[in-house]
Design a protein around this motif. Structure first.
Motif, PDB file in Angstrom:
ATOM      1  N   ARG A 440       6.659   8.518  -2.310  1.00  0.00           N
ATOM      2  CA  ARG A 440       5.726   8.816  -1.208  1.00  0.00           C
ATOM      3  C   ARG A 440       5.751   7.702  -0.164  1.00  0.00           C
ATOM      4  NH1 ARG A 440       2.311  11.120  -5.113  1.00  0.00           N
ATOM      5  NH2 ARG A 440       0.873   9.360  -5.252  1.00  0.00           N
ATOM      6  N   VAL A 441       5.807   6.462  -0.644  1.00  0.00           N
ATOM      7  CA  VAL A 441       5.831   5.331   0.286  1.00  0.00           C
ATOM      8  C   VAL A 441       7.134   5.331   1.083  1.00  0.00           C
ATOM      9  CG1 VAL A 441       5.935   2.812   0.439  1.00  0.00           C
ATOM     10  CG2 VAL A 441       4.196   3.907  -0.991  1.00  0.00           C
ATOM     11  N   MET A 442       8.228   5.594   0.397  1.00  0.00           N
ATOM     12  CA  MET A 442       9.521   5.636   1.111  1.00  0.00           C
ATOM     13  C   MET A 442       9.517   6.729   2.176  1.00  0.00           C
ATOM     14  SD  MET A 442      11.866   3.339   0.233  1.00  0.00           S
ATOM     15  CE  MET A 442      13.535   4.007   0.405  1.00  0.00           C
ATOM     16  N   ALA A 443       8.910   7.864   1.860  1.00  0.00           N
ATOM     17  CA  ALA A 443       8.808   8.961   2.832  1.00  0.00           C
ATOM     18  C   ALA A 443       7.970   8.518   4.025  1.00  0.00           C
ATOM     19  CB  ALA A 443       8.197  10.189   2.160  1.00  0.00           C
ATOM     20  N   LYS A 444       6.885   7.826   3.710  1.00  0.00           N
ATOM     21  CA  LYS A 444       5.994   7.364   4.766  1.00  0.00           C
ATOM     22  C   LYS A 444       6.707   6.358   5.682  1.00  0.00           C
ATOM     23  CE  LYS A 444       1.365   5.497   5.295  1.00  0.00           C
ATOM     24  NZ  LYS A 444       0.149   5.067   4.595  1.00  0.00           N
ATOM     25  N   LEU A 445       7.484   5.470   5.068  1.00  0.00           N
ATOM     26  CA  LEU A 445       8.208   4.465   5.865  1.00  0.00           C
ATOM     27  C   LEU A 445       9.211   5.142   6.793  1.00  0.00           C
ATOM     28  CD1 LEU A 445       8.853   1.647   3.226  1.00  0.00           C
ATOM     29  CD2 LEU A 445       7.152   1.670   5.065  1.00  0.00           C
ATOM     30  N   SER A 446       9.811   6.208   6.303  1.00  0.00           N
ATOM     31  CA  SER A 446      10.767   6.916   7.139  1.00  0.00           C
ATOM     32  C   SER A 446      10.053   7.538   8.346  1.00  0.00           C
ATOM     33  CB  SER A 446      11.485   7.946   6.273  1.00  0.00           C
ATOM     34  OG  SER A 446      11.768   9.094   6.991  1.00  0.00           O
ATOM     35  N   LYS A 447       8.831   7.993   8.110  1.00  0.00           N
ATOM     36  CA  LYS A 447       8.036   8.555   9.197  1.00  0.00           C
ATOM     37  C   LYS A 447       7.631   7.455  10.191  1.00  0.00           C
ATOM     38  CE  LYS A 447       4.459  12.043   9.696  1.00  0.00           C
ATOM     39  NZ  LYS A 447       3.012  11.809   9.669  1.00  0.00           N
ATOM     40  N   ILE A 448       7.202   6.330   9.653  1.00  0.00           N
ATOM     41  CA  ILE A 448       6.835   5.212  10.533  1.00  0.00           C
ATOM     42  C   ILE A 448       8.040   4.782  11.364  1.00  0.00           C
ATOM     43  CG2 ILE A 448       6.014   2.809  10.615  1.00  0.00           C
ATOM     44  CD1 ILE A 448       4.460   3.352   8.020  1.00  0.00           C
ATOM     45  N   ALA A 449       9.213   4.803  10.725  1.00  0.00           N
ATOM     46  CA  ALA A 449      10.436   4.409  11.441  1.00  0.00           C
ATOM     47  C   ALA A 449      10.627   5.261  12.691  1.00  0.00           C
ATOM     48  CB  ALA A 449      11.646   4.550  10.519  1.00  0.00           C
ATOM     49  N   GLU A 450      10.291   6.539  12.588  1.00  0.00           N
ATOM     50  CA  GLU A 450      10.432   7.424  13.740  1.00  0.00           C
ATOM     51  C   GLU A 450       9.327   7.206  14.764  1.00  0.00           C
ATOM     52  OE1 GLU A 450      10.924  11.639  12.972  1.00  0.00           O
ATOM     53  OE2 GLU A 450      12.131  11.134  11.203  1.00  0.00           O
ATOM     54  N   GLU A 451       8.103   7.065  14.250  1.00  0.00           N
ATOM     55  CA  GLU A 451       6.943   7.098  15.149  1.00  0.00           C
ATOM     56  C   GLU A 451       6.525   5.735  15.687  1.00  0.00           C
ATOM     57  OE1 GLU A 451       4.124   9.178  12.767  1.00  0.00           O
ATOM     58  OE2 GLU A 451       5.183  11.098  12.983  1.00  0.00           O
ATOM     59  N   ALA A 452       6.636   4.735  14.855  1.00  0.00           N
ATOM     60  CA  ALA A 452       6.189   3.400  15.298  1.00  0.00           C
ATOM     61  C   ALA A 452       7.091   2.321  14.729  1.00  0.00           C
ATOM     62  CB  ALA A 452       4.737   3.173  14.858  1.00  0.00           C
ATOM     63  N   PRO A 453       8.356   2.339  15.162  1.00  0.00           N
ATOM     64  CA  PRO A 453       9.331   1.420  14.559  1.00  0.00           C
ATOM     65  C   PRO A 453       8.926  -0.053  14.622  1.00  0.00           C
ATOM     66  CG  PRO A 453      10.226   2.494  16.539  1.00  0.00           C
ATOM     67  CD  PRO A 453       8.968   3.200  16.194  1.00  0.00           C
ATOM     68  N   HIS A 454       8.194  -0.436  15.666  1.00  0.00           N
ATOM     69  CA  HIS A 454       7.833  -1.854  15.800  1.00  0.00           C
ATOM     70  C   HIS A 454       7.032  -2.354  14.601  1.00  0.00           C
ATOM     71  CE1 HIS A 454       4.386   0.391  17.377  1.00  0.00           C
ATOM     72  NE2 HIS A 454       3.670  -0.631  16.973  1.00  0.00           N
ATOM     73  N   LYS A 455       6.247  -1.424  13.998  1.00  0.00           N
ATOM     74  CA  LYS A 455       5.438  -1.824  12.839  1.00  0.00           C
ATOM     75  C   LYS A 455       6.329  -2.310  11.705  1.00  0.00           C
ATOM     76  CE  LYS A 455       1.288   1.026  13.149  1.00  0.00           C
ATOM     77  NZ  LYS A 455       0.648   2.211  12.551  1.00  0.00           N
ATOM     78  N   LEU A 456       7.464  -1.624  11.530  1.00  0.00           N
ATOM     79  CA  LEU A 456       8.380  -2.014  10.461  1.00  0.00           C
ATOM     80  C   LEU A 456       9.166  -3.270  10.830  1.00  0.00           C
ATOM     81  CD1 LEU A 456       9.796   1.363   9.147  1.00  0.00           C
ATOM     82  CD2 LEU A 456       8.297  -0.245   7.971  1.00  0.00           C
ATOM     83  N   LYS A 457       9.477  -3.393  12.104  1.00  0.00           N
ATOM     84  CA  LYS A 457      10.254  -4.559  12.519  1.00  0.00           C
ATOM     85  C   LYS A 457       9.457  -5.843  12.341  1.00  0.00           C
ATOM     86  CE  LYS A 457      13.808  -4.205  14.760  1.00  0.00           C
ATOM     87  NZ  LYS A 457      14.713  -3.537  13.845  1.00  0.00           N
ATOM     88  N   ASP A 458       8.163  -5.692  12.315  1.00  0.00           N
ATOM     89  CA  ASP A 458       7.258  -6.838  12.149  1.00  0.00           C
ATOM     90  C   ASP A 458       6.891  -7.126  10.706  1.00  0.00           C
ATOM     91  OD1 ASP A 458       6.958  -7.680  14.612  1.00  0.00           O
ATOM     92  OD2 ASP A 458       4.934  -6.923  14.955  1.00  0.00           O
ATOM     93  N   SER A 459       7.151  -6.170   9.849  1.00  0.00           N
ATOM     94  CA  SER A 459       6.667  -6.288   8.477  1.00  0.00           C
ATOM     95  C   SER A 459       7.448  -7.379   7.737  1.00  0.00           C
ATOM     96  CB  SER A 459       6.805  -4.942   7.770  1.00  0.00           C
ATOM     97  OG  SER A 459       8.159  -4.538   7.805  1.00  0.00           O
ATOM     98  N   PRO A 460       6.958  -7.928   6.665  1.00  0.00           N
ATOM     99  CA  PRO A 460       5.688  -7.588   6.037  1.00  0.00           C
ATOM    100  C   PRO A 460       4.478  -8.258   6.713  1.00  0.00           C
ATOM    101  CG  PRO A 460       6.781  -9.294   4.774  1.00  0.00           C
ATOM    102  CD  PRO A 460       7.705  -8.939   5.895  1.00  0.00           C
ATOM    103  N   HIS A 461       3.352  -7.589   6.566  1.00  0.00           N
ATOM    104  CA  HIS A 461       2.103  -8.129   7.113  1.00  0.00           C
ATOM    105  C   HIS A 461       1.183  -8.648   6.018  1.00  0.00           C
ATOM    106  CE1 HIS A 461       3.044  -6.353  11.051  1.00  0.00           C
ATOM    107  NE2 HIS A 461       3.532  -5.338  10.350  1.00  0.00           N
TER     108      HIS A 461
END
Lengths: 485, 447, 128
Positions: A440-461
């Motif tokens: 589920r988390v991996m699926a969510k990350l894939s969604k974030i990658a599409e919608e708000a990539p900057h959040k992932l580029k900044d991670s981890p928080h």
């Protein structure tokens, strides 16, 4: 925020953390005994701290690690399974820890019996004839195995064989080990199914081939389905087949390297046989060989005669020693305990469930991530973050994103033949619930990658640290602490 | 199912359904029939936890230990005291159940501890940089020799005959398959023979390897050796006992280029020979030629100090066959033990351990020499170990001493036939005057 | 991407600046961009000799090491030691960051190098 302190920065002159006996023999002047000019003028600047300082410092440090005991740790190729506690307990028995390696044989019969029994167990599991416990880790096992191959060829007057073939999906240790024993490395490419390309293999094989190193299942988590043909091709030109045991966790009780035609192999005890990885070691990398290669194993070997166990050093064709004493004995103790707890049925269940878990997780994840080799996998599988890369999110960004959800990231950027690789090995000790949440988390990350990539580029928080600057570390290396004062 | 495998029958069914196969066996279809194992492995019936515990206890009791006996055996592995603190820290499973710190954001515990370990090794040896450990002292030495040959593009190393026999053997094994010539030079009165070294040293020499204290326990005097070795464009490799460096001049002061050694004595149990930990340190110039993992300092996105694995382009996972070594795993947990040991001992404690070793070893030496028939073999300063001529095979004396719960010294004639009838005795801080007196008394009676 | 008009270029993305029978060699803007952050440059020693096509230096990023090849044969007469302390210069000013100066054996080898226009075209083809 303040920097976390180093143990040296806690130091206060005159503070003590140790307990030592008084000198109960007449004390003499060191300069007179040893000579003034040999003595040190300035003390090494070790910390001066109390016992509580030490305990608190390292306990706090430990809590900054993700570990198997605290997190799901699907680090591909590393088999991060649970490390049973009873194995730790029995390895701490005084009769194993407080034995000097040079004690006479009659005083170490328990250690020798354990090694002797363990050799029998591992021979049965792998289909090999004899096993040496001397190598300290997987790469050390590779080195030893290749030395054995070299000695074997030289003994047959075929010292001219100078090539070792490795697939392009191989662990970096394979070519590096071949280089360490003076071999030339020939790379063979993988086919579209992710296995050794048979035609390409035929092209590089000739009378100069000393051997082929193969991980099976390979680093893509796929079983080399043409193994019999590969074995025939290599043996056909007088070469030997080397088995890299990194992925043995997939096939215990299902198939044995010895039956597949492998002549030499190493085991990664710290992967397959559940001994702890220790933050990078100690491992243990026993080497097994078929009958013809036994004379070349390192000295000494453990033998039994008249119900007594002893070391056999009289092995004239042996490659010699590759390590002090007899290997990482205490690691072997834990693995021995593990095999005795599991038995044949248990080990088979280990491999079956490792493979089941991997396939289950792969089935769930391939909806969201590119799966370059879409077929049943063994104990692990390799995804590509290719789709996410379209949104400028890399495999590394996904890895760092997982950290925020309390998961240790998978292996990234390996094997090199898959772009943006994410190599996932769940192991048999994880439950369906854990795999479901992870998916589920991996699926969510894939969604974030599409919608708000900057959040992932900044991670981890939410990790103990934000992303660390590796470029700076490599450009201007600071490799030790120095007192600024 | 096993307590280590959580999947229930219901779980398995659901998972198979999701995958779309009817049985687990279907997932193994890539394994050719010819190699599929059509029988059960022939292994003992599984043991339940208590049974296993009893079995292991039984096995362990077939060994004599240095706890139940008084140990005067060393020869590369030493019975030093291990503070209680050490076990508590390495027993933390956040340390022992993690792996190589590839993801630094969630591995700062291991990384910082390794950085501290590297710093301590630098402080002891006086060198510029240390790696995060290798397998053991012998493989550290072999790696150092290989590194020297690669740096100098030469194929010959000289090694003192007074270096630990296992280290020399491992070096020969590593060297043989690389076409590296290993030439031994002799000792004289227990120390390296400068004459023999000078005779064998040439411009073909890539490295000279010397151990101090050497296998006889004797402290080598290495002043001037660095210049001699460098004069032939070779590297100077020194193998050391880390505890001795609390008192003895660091190798950096006499020109060492690479310093290696066995770190077992820094808090690691004897473990019947392993796991131990090899340390490896070098000069600034040669840092990028070092084998093994190295931890370096950097900052995170907030500017906060942190640690990462660095200079990784040296390593096998990046450079494959062009790497400086094939080494991957280090002995991280054993290096952590060493770091905790050195922290708890600290600057003063390590010196005290060193001093107690010297004082007690000299006391034992003098006591033993009082016995009729026992003779000194060498006349040179030693650290915690010495060779003494007992005039009969050492293994016979050792067997007799075992009846008095004493584990005697090492039979050095195993490796040095010319030292027949000699005994290598180790005395650490753990030995008391009473125990040493008892050794002397029993040896006196038995000889 | 920057290309200098007064330089010659190789197919391995090295630039060559000719000064009599001596040439300076470095890597192009295109090369530094594809290598990423340069963290270390390993240079040969003065006096080393190379044949055209030999690797003479290694450029390292955090997770990769790339060999650099000389397009012409000759003897190393100078090395740019500054790069050892400031590897980032390769990224920031690739055309000022020469690696080595080579005394060349055979000036005719220079003929096989591309001029700036040819190199520009070559890069465009590589991209495609």
């Amino acid at each position: 925020m303040k920097d976390r302190k180093l143990i040296f920065e806690l130091s206060r002159e005159g503070r003590r953390g140790y307990s030592l006996p008084k000198c109960d023999v007449p004390e003499r002047d060191l300069g007179e005994l040893l000579g003034e000019d040999i003595l040190r003028k300035e003390d090494p600047r070790l910390p001066e701290v109390s016992e509580l300082d030490v305990i608190r410092h390292y306990t706090n440090l430990s809590q900054l690690n993700y570990s198997v005991d605290t997190q799901f740790y699907p680090l591909g190729s590393c088999t991060m399974k649970y490390n049973p506690k009873i194995n730790e307990d029995v390895a701490k028995l005084e009769g194993f820890t407080d034995v000097h390696p040079y004690q006479s044989e009659e005083t170490v019969q328990g250690c020798l019996e354990l090694l002797y029994n363990m050799e029998t167990l591992l021979s049965e599991i792998t289909g090999m004839s004899r096993i040496s416990f001397q190598p300290a880790a997987g790469a050390h096992g590779e080195l030893t195995g290749l030395m054995i191959i070299k000695a074997y060829h030289e003994n047959r007057g075929e010292g001219h064989r100078h090539k070792i073939i490795v697939p392009d999906s191989a662990h970096g240790t394979n070519p590096a080990s071949a280089m360490m024993v003076g071999y030339d490395v020939v790379e063979v490419q993988s086919d579209e199914r992710g296995c050794v390309d048979i035609e390409a293999l035929k092209d590089v094989v000739d009378e100069d081939v000393a051997g082929l190193m193969l991980t099976n299942p390979n680093t893509l988590g796929l079983f080399e389905e043409n193994i019999i043909q590969i074995s025939e091709i290599i043996h056909g030109v007088g070469g030997l087949l080397y088995y890299d045991g990194a992925n043995l966790n997939a096939i215990m009780g299902m198939a044995r390297p010895g039956d597949m035609g492998f002549d030499v192999m190493h085991l990664n005890i710290h992967k397959t046989f559940s001994t702890p990885h220790g933050g990078g070691g100690p491992g243990s990398g026993p080497v097994g060989v078929k009958e013809d290669l036994i004379p070349f194993l390192p000295v000494p070997m453990v033998e039994k005669k008249d119900n007594k166990y002893y070391f056999d050093y009289d092995r004239p064709l042996s490659i010699g020693k590759v390590k002090t004493f007899y290997g990482n004995f205490n690691v072997i103790v834990k693995a021995y305990a593990y095999i005795l707890s599991m038995g044949a049925e248990g080990l088979k269940a280990v491999s079956q469930n490792a493979v089941l878990n991997a396939n289950y997780l792969m089935t769930m994840l391939k909806e969201y991530y590119d799966l370059p080799y879409d077929r049943y996998c063994m104990h692990e599988f390799v995804l590509s973050a290719k789709k996410q890369k379209n949104f400028d999110v890399s495999a590394m960004d996904i890895a760092k994103g997982l950290i925020d959800y309390g998961f240790h990231p998978p292996t990234v950027y390996f094997p090199m033949i898959v772009k943006e690789a994410l190599m996932i090995e769940p192991t048999e000790t994880e439950s369906k619930e854990t795999l479901d949440i992870f998916a589920r988390v991996m699926a969510k990350l894939s969604k974030i990658a599409e919608e708000a990539p900057h959040k992932l580029k900044d991670s981890p928080h939410r990790a103990p640290m934000r992303r660390l600057d590796e470029t700076r570390a490599a450009r201007y290396p600071i490799l030790r602490w120095e007192n600024e004062g | 199912m096993s307590r280590y495998i959580p999947n229930t029958h219901a779980d398995v069914q659901k998972m198979l359904d999701k995958i779309g196969v009817s049985s687990i066996e279907d997932l193994f279809i890539d394994i050719p029939k010819e190699v599929f194992l059509d029988r059960d492995l022939d292994l003992p019936e599984p043991m339940w936890e208590m049974e296993l515990q009893s079995h292991m206890e039984e096995l362990s009791k077939k060994n004599e230990t240095v706890k139940r006996n008084i140990c005067f055996l060393g020869a590369g592995a030493y019975d030093h005291y291990i503070p209680s603190v050490v076990g508590h820290i390495v027993g933390r499973s956040e340390f022992y159940t993690s792996y190589t710190p590839y993801q630094p954001e969630v591995s700062q515990g291991t990384l910082q501890a390794m950085f501290e370990y590297q710093t301590m090794i630098c402080q002891l040896t006086g060198m510029y940089a240390a790696n995060a450990s290798v397998y053991d002292g012998a493989t550290a030495l072999a790696e150092a020799a290989k590194m020297a040959c690669s740096v100098k593009s030469k194929q010959e190393v000289l090694i003192s005959r007074a270096v630990h026999p296992h280290s020399r053997e491992v070096l020969r094994t590593y060297a043989r398959c690389n076409g590296i010539d290993v030439v031994e030079f002799d000792y004289e009165d227990g120390r390296i023979s400068i004459d023999d070294l000078e005779a064998k040293l040439s411009n073909d020499t890539a490295a000279v390897i010397i151990q101090t204290p050497n296998f006889f326990g004797i402290l080598e005097n290495l002043d001037g050796i660095g210049e001699l070795v460098h004069g032939h464009d070779a590297l100077f490799i020194v193998s050391v006992d880390p505890i001795s460096l609390s008192l003895i001049k660091p190798p950096s002061e006499y020109g060492a280029d690479i310093v290696v050694g066995e770190g077992q004595s820094l808090g690691n149990p004897l473990n019947f020979g392993g796991p131990y930990v090899g340390f490896f340190a070098t000069t600034k110039k040669l840092t990028r030629r070092m084998p093994g993992r190295i931890v370096g300092e950097t900052v995170d996105a907030d500017g906060k100090r942190g640690y990462v694995l660095t200079l990784q382009t040296r390593e096998q996972h990046i450079r494959r066959e062009k790497a400086t070594s094939n080494i991957c795993s280090n002995q991280s947990l054993n290096a952590l033990i060493a770091a905790v040991y050195m922290s708890v001992m600290g600057r003063e404690g390590l010196k005290e351990v060193g001093n107690l070793c010297v004082q007690k070893a000299y006391y034992a030496y003098d006591r033993l020499l009082e016995i009729d028939g026992l003779k000194a073999v060498f006349d040179a300063p030693f650290f915690k170990e010495f060779v003494i001529d007992i005039g009969k095979p050492a293994h016979e004396l050792n067997r007799a001493l075992l009846d008095y719960d004493i584990i005697g010294g090492y039979d050095i004639s195993r490796d040095y036939p010319e030292l027949e009838g000699s005994w290598l005795v180790a005395v650490t801080e753990k030995r008391t005057k009473r125990e040493i007196d008892m050794l002397a008394e029993k040896v006196g009676e038995l000889l | 991407m920057e290309i200098k008009e007064n330089l010659k270029y190789s197919r391995d993305h090295e630039w060559v600046k000719i000064e009599g029978d001596k040439v300076y060699i470095g890597i192009t803007d295109y090369a530094q961009d594809s290598l990423g952050d340069v963290v270390f440059v390993e240079l040969p020693e003065v006096g080393d000799t190379f044949d055209a096509g030999d690797d003479f230096a290694v450029v390292e990023s955090v997770k990769a090491a790339s060999d650099i090849y000389t397009p012409v044969s000759g003897t190393v007469v100078e090395i740019n030691e500054e790069l050892e302390n400031m590897p980032e210069m390769v990224n920031e000013a690739p055309y000022e960051s020469w690696f080595i100066a080579l005394e060349i054996d055979d000036p005719s080898e220079l003929d096989s190098l591309m001029d700036w226009e040819e190199y520009q075209k070559f890069c465009e083809e590589e991209e495609a």
